[in-house]
Design a protein around this motif. Structure first.
Motif, mmCIF file in Angstrom:
data_model
loop_
_atom_site.group_PDB
_atom_site.id
_atom_site.type_symbol
_atom_site.label_atom_id
_atom_site.label_comp_id
_atom_site.label_asym_id
_atom_site.label_seq_id
_atom_site.Cartn_x
_atom_site.Cartn_y
_atom_site.Cartn_z
ATOM 1 N N GLU A 8 -0.314 22.948 -0.157
ATOM 2 C CA GLU A 8 0.616 22.991 -1.299
ATOM 3 C C GLU A 8 -0.205 22.993 -2.598
ATOM 4 N N LYS A 9 -1.318 22.246 -2.567
ATOM 5 C CA LYS A 9 -2.269 22.249 -3.695
ATOM 6 C C LYS A 9 -3.501 23.009 -3.207
ATOM 7 N N PRO A 10 -3.650 24.276 -3.614
ATOM 8 C CA PRO A 10 -4.675 25.132 -2.987
ATOM 9 C C PRO A 10 -6.115 24.673 -3.226
ATOM 10 N N ILE A 54 -4.990 21.218 6.569
ATOM 11 C CA ILE A 54 -4.120 20.744 5.490
ATOM 12 C C ILE A 54 -4.894 19.863 4.522
ATOM 13 N N ARG A 55 -4.222 19.520 3.411
ATOM 14 C CA ARG A 55 -4.761 18.509 2.495
ATOM 15 C C ARG A 55 -3.791 17.321 2.533
ATOM 16 N N SER A 56 -3.039 17.098 1.440
ATOM 17 C CA SER A 56 -2.064 15.993 1.489
ATOM 18 C C SER A 56 -0.715 16.466 2.043
ATOM 19 N N ASP A 57 -0.697 17.654 2.595
ATOM 20 C CA ASP A 57 0.540 18.234 3.137
ATOM 21 C C ASP A 57 1.074 17.373 4.292
ATOM 22 N N VAL A 74 -6.441 19.510 11.215
ATOM 23 C CA VAL A 74 -7.561 18.885 10.513
ATOM 24 C C VAL A 74 -7.176 18.688 9.051
ATOM 25 N N ARG A 75 -7.183 17.423 8.653
ATOM 26 C CA ARG A 75 -6.910 17.064 7.274
ATOM 27 C C ARG A 75 -8.234 17.220 6.531
ATOM 28 N N ALA A 76 -8.314 18.213 5.644
ATOM 29 C CA ALA A 76 -9.542 18.435 4.867
ATOM 30 C C ALA A 76 -9.610 17.369 3.786
ATOM 31 N N GLY A 77 -10.130 16.223 4.152
ATOM 32 C CA GLY A 77 -10.172 15.091 3.240
ATOM 33 C C GLY A 77 -10.279 13.804 4.028
ATOM 34 N N ALA A 78 -10.076 12.695 3.326
ATOM 35 C CA ALA A 78 -10.306 11.392 3.952
ATOM 36 C C ALA A 78 -9.036 10.768 4.518
ATOM 37 N N GLY A 79 -8.016 10.620 3.659
ATOM 38 C CA GLY A 79 -6.812 9.879 4.054
ATOM 39 C C GLY A 79 -5.895 10.735 4.909
ATOM 40 N N TYR A 80 -5.382 10.158 5.984
ATOM 41 C CA TYR A 80 -4.503 10.936 6.877
ATOM 42 C C TYR A 80 -3.143 10.265 7.045
ATOM 43 N N GLN A 101 -16.539 14.136 2.814
ATOM 44 C CA GLN A 101 -16.788 15.467 2.241
ATOM 45 C C GLN A 101 -16.331 15.602 0.791
ATOM 46 N N ASN A 102 -15.324 14.839 0.407
ATOM 47 C CA ASN A 102 -14.868 14.971 -0.988
ATOM 48 C C ASN A 102 -15.096 13.683 -1.790
ATOM 49 N N SER A 103 -15.896 12.763 -1.232
ATOM 50 C CA SER A 103 -15.965 11.431 -1.839
ATOM 51 C C SER A 103 -16.680 11.402 -3.192
ATOM 52 N N ALA A 223 -6.830 5.915 -4.971
ATOM 53 C CA ALA A 223 -6.577 5.833 -3.523
ATOM 54 C C ALA A 223 -5.178 6.381 -3.206
ATOM 55 N N ARG A 224 -4.200 5.482 -3.108
ATOM 56 C CA ARG A 224 -2.832 5.927 -2.795
ATOM 57 C C ARG A 224 -1.859 5.106 -3.620
ATOM 58 N N LYS A 225 -0.780 5.730 -4.078
ATOM 59 C CA LYS A 225 0.215 4.989 -4.875
ATOM 60 C C LYS A 225 0.873 3.900 -4.034
ATOM 61 N N LYS A 270 -1.067 15.669 -11.047
ATOM 62 C CA LYS A 270 -1.224 15.934 -9.624
ATOM 63 C C LYS A 270 -2.486 15.242 -9.182
ATOM 64 N N LYS A 271 -2.590 14.875 -7.899
ATOM 65 C CA LYS A 271 -3.804 14.192 -7.446
ATOM 66 C C LYS A 271 -5.018 15.104 -7.664
ATOM 67 N N MET A 272 -5.936 14.648 -8.528
ATOM 68 C CA MET A 272 -7.050 15.502 -8.964
ATOM 69 C C MET A 272 -8.405 15.081 -8.394
ATOM 70 N N GLY A 273 -8.457 13.923 -7.732
ATOM 71 C CA GLY A 273 -9.744 13.371 -7.298
ATOM 72 C C GLY A 273 -10.599 14.372 -6.552
ATOM 73 N N ALA A 274 -10.005 15.058 -5.604
ATOM 74 C CA ALA A 274 -10.772 15.980 -4.762
ATOM 75 C C ALA A 274 -10.686 17.418 -5.257
ATOM 76 N N GLN A 275 -10.163 17.593 -6.481
ATOM 77 C CA GLN A 275 -9.998 18.961 -6.985
ATOM 78 C C GLN A 275 -11.241 19.451 -7.716
HETATM 79 C C1 3PG Z 1 -8.266 12.384 0.383
HETATM 80 O O1 3PG Z 1 -7.660 11.533 1.046
HETATM 81 O O2 3PG Z 1 -9.185 13.072 0.879
HETATM 82 C C2 3PG Z 1 -7.960 12.548 -1.077
HETATM 83 O O3 3PG Z 1 -6.887 11.750 -1.459
HETATM 84 C C3 3PG Z 1 -7.775 13.992 -1.509
HETATM 85 O O4 3PG Z 1 -6.503 14.502 -1.246
HETATM 86 P P1 3PG Z 1 -6.158 16.028 -1.577
HETATM 87 O O5 3PG Z 1 -6.898 16.892 -0.606
HETATM 88 O O6 3PG Z 1 -4.677 16.157 -1.438
HETATM 89 O O7 3PG Z 1 -6.597 16.321 -2.974
#
Ligand code: 3PG
Length: 306
Positions: A8-10, A54-57, A74-80, A101-103, A223-225, A270-275
């Motif tokens: 959803e967030k490319p 996916i990401r946060s999808d 595969v969640r491309a990121g940390a939080g699942y 990978q995105n830390s 982190a997460r809301k 929008k969540k920008m940390g990993a953008q």
């Molecule tokens: C994560 O858990 O990897 C981050 O919160 C990044 O999430 P995002 O891929 O939706 O930007």
């Protein structure tokens, strides 16, 4: 076999190219579903996918029901926390993440937002510096460790709390281990949150912990809301005009908080940390490689469900 990238967030275009190379290079078809406006679009695209990146999808039981051929997500990121792990297990689907990978991207944003907070949102008034100030890192995983590394460059005094991390890992990084949330929030002017959203952590940071923070305390949440008790946060901000809250994860009550506390709070739209291109390339390509490795060879090193 088809690998669907549903974001959803490319990802940055350069990362999508890299993912395509890995997937097509393995002889699989790649389908891209970006910025989709409805869940139905995801359900339709997932119907014929063998692998899903996916990401946060959100991948819930409905998506898993629709994705009849699906073998791996595969969640491309940390939080699942956006994936229903129990439903995936029940559907025989492997779920993986791409830890680390995105830390660095997230850690850099921590300081982007922290500097903004102590410089009064760049409003022209006199602010403060980070040098010699205390920083508490709430969870010492990959992001927390990068935050510690960067904080050292600012000459901050860094502590961390993480019951899952041995004290030696912290001391080797020049970080003081602390063993209670009370100590972490009570002793540090800045606290940076890096706990995942789980049944135990949801709503766990609120009034009591915020009220412990030293004068001028700033809570930084990349982190997460869900880990915030928003009513408690609002009450603490009301009673303590010196406190600030900056977050890369817009709270549900964002409008109310903004109206009541103005520039003492900040939320990215929008969540920008990993953008960043780098994080997108790292996490996206890792996700593509892991997807191929699972589909082709059954490799599930980063599996997070049973
Ligand atoms: C994560 O858990 O990897 C981050 O919160 C990044 O999430 P995002 O891929 O939706 O930007």
């Amino acid at each position: 076999m088809k690998v669907l990238v549903a974001t959803e967030k490319p990802f940055a275009a350069v990362a999508v190219n890299g993912i395509r190379e890995v997937v097509e290079g393995a002889g699989y078809e790649l389908e891209l579903l970006e910025k989709y406006g409805s869940k139905q679009e995801l359900l339709d695209a997932a119907a014929t996918a063998d692998g899903l990146i996916i990401r946060s999808d959100v991948v819930d039981a409905e998506v898993l029901d629709a994705a009849k051929n699906l073998k791996v997500v595969v969640r491309a990121g940390a939080g699942y926390d956006n994936v229903d792990l129990a439903a995936a297990t029940a559907h025989g689907v492997c779920v993986e993440n791409t830890p680390g990978q995105n830390s660095n991207a997230v850690a850099e944003l921590v300081f982007g937002m922290t500097v903004m907070a102590v410089r009064n949102m760049y409003d022209g008034t006199s602010g403060t510096e980070l040098k010699d100030k205390t920083l508490g890192i709430h969870a010492f995983g990959q992001v927390g460790r990068n935050v510690a590394r960067i904080a050292k460059g600012f000459d901050m005094q860094v502590s961390a709390l993480d019951p899952y991390c041995p004290d030696e890992v912290m001391t080797e990084a020049g970080v003081k281990p602390v063993h209670s949330v009370e100590e972490l929030y009570g002793d540090n002017k800045f606290v940076s949150l890096h706990i995942p959203a789980t049944a135990e952590t949801r709503g766990s940071v609120g009034y009591d912990l915020l009220m412990r923070m030293p004068k001028g305390g700033v809570l930084i949440n990349t982190a997460r809301k869900e880990v915030i008790d928003e009513a408690g946060l609002a009450k603490a901000l009301e009673e303590r005009p010196d406190l600030k809250y900056v977050a890369d994860v817009k709270p549900d009550s964002a409008e109310d908080l903004k109206a009541r506390f103005g520039s003492r709070v900040f939320f990215t739209p929008k969540k920008m940390g990993a953008q960043t291109s780098e994080a997108n390339i790292n996490a996206g390509i890792a996700a593509a490689r892991q997807t191929v490795a699972f589909l082709r060879d059954g490799v599930d090193r980063f599996r997070v469900n049973k």
